[in-house]
Design an enzyme around this catalytic site. Sequence first.
Site: not given
Length: 584
Positions: A279, A308, A326, A328, A330, A410, A456
């Site tokens: 992000c 992580r 991910q 991912d 945004h 979420k 996200h």
Amino acid sequence: MADKETKDAKKAEHLEVMRHSASHIMAEAVSSLFPDVKFGIGPATADGFYYDFDLPRTLTPDDLSTIEASMQKIIASNLPFAREEVEKKTARKIFSAQPYKLELIDELPDKTLTIYRQGSFVDLCRGPHIASTGEVKAVKLLSIAGAYWKGDERRPMLQRIYGTAFETKEELDKYLYRLAEAAKRDHRKLGKALDLFSLHEEAGSGLVYWHPKGALIRHNIEDFWKKEHFKRGYDMVYTPHVAKLDLWKTSGHLEFYRDAMYASMEMEGQDYQVKPMNCPGHILMYKSQLRSYRQLPLRWAELGTVYRWERSGVLHGLTRVRGFTQDDAHIFCRPDQLEDEVVGVVEFALFMLKTFGFNEYDVKLSTRPDKYAGTLEVWEQATEMLKRALARLKIPYEIDPGEGVFYGPKIDIALKDSLGRTWQGPTTQVDFNLPERFDVNYIGEDGLEHRVVMVHRTVLGSMERFFGCLIEHYSGAFPVWLAPVQAVIIPIADQHLDYARQVATELKKEEIRVELNERSERMNLKIREAQLQKIPYMLIVGDEEIASSTVSVRMRNGKTLKAQPLAQFKDRIKKEAETKTEIV
Ligand SMILES: [Zn+2]
Ligand SMILES: [Zn+2]
């Protein structure tokens, strides 16, 4: 509807009580085999029950059969479970030879405790239990594992026996079939057998190495993923894997997310951090110029690899890892665009899942956790907005209280695989917090600066976890569009090699992923090998096929198709790849 729910809830409750009672029966059976056994605890679990024992020797699989046989006798005797209330003092006397039970007794705050007896066996237990042992209709002991007393590695290691029980023999058989099927499909096992990926202790646990065949499947997924994003108005971006630690201070990750981060590294007196999320990078790019309300929404997608920290004990194959990519994105939008964006994301996620053959899923709306950033009012608004989006999509969902991320609520979609097991999948998160922390704005119609809203989201989850799930869902038999090798050509004898090579060349021209098995082995062996590798098609060529300019087609499920001109086969396999649907 409500009646059915009550009935289901009652059934589940009875099942749990029955399974816990089965653990008492197992404990009695173990004590008849080992009179000196020291008992730990024996609760019901989601799928069955266990009991922990301190025993003079290590249990063997044979012991399990003996214990199970002894349980059957106890069940056949239909002994009642008798409840008794006793003073703590009395309980200490009854369990004087049971150190673990004594420890539990001393920890209990109550003056009177309950004990349950069946036959000559007595256990310290709050209950409830079934009325008598005969109510256990179908029981099976499954496995033995080591378990520290109270989960504490400084305390003694006990032996845990796992078992399960059902209302009927049919239900038990169905469960056992699914267990066996799940073991066969284990992605760690298939990943090795099909040469898809590996993990290397010497390089670090939880870090995945994608072998050529696994990487090709991933390439196909990513290629599809990118095309579908472009269709929906997304742009692709790339960001670095490392950034100054300060960035993660601004984002709040250091404050709220530190436990899940690798330690920072110092270079030239400056601390850097390997990224746990993508992000902040996207935010920096957004802020690289002034944005007008007309430009919004901006949808930026990245196959972003993050790292992580997870404890060694929880790591598992591809599904719990320390480094993962991910899928991912945004979305930067105006508040008035947010609901439509969320609807679009959830629809997109469901489309993706459907393409991979996941037609059933559980949707959860996760609300504010204990550790959160931002104001209560903003959390409330965001949560209400997600509810409206789900209502518009007519998707039933459950609330998962306190399970939101620190920056916002979420929507999580858990997918159900072909065995009915659930896997964590796509997520959509609304965020009013990072735009605040990074001062992310747009110039409105009024010429003034306004705060942007961020979404996200992932539509698969992560490449690693999704791949692990896919391997088990398909049991390694990937559909044609994903299969690393789509067809293998098997010449019956060496004199058919030239023709086999021609067939291979023709197929490769059409971008069909084909392998030619040139080894001089028996045809049946080659077929067997291709089946084990779960290759969708085997093309068998011999004298007859050469004479008629055809190929004989065999599918991995053993079904054979009539000998056909190569063009016909090409059409079939190309259609399958294009439509992502198998022709049966
Ligand atoms: Zn009990
Ligand atoms: Zn993000």
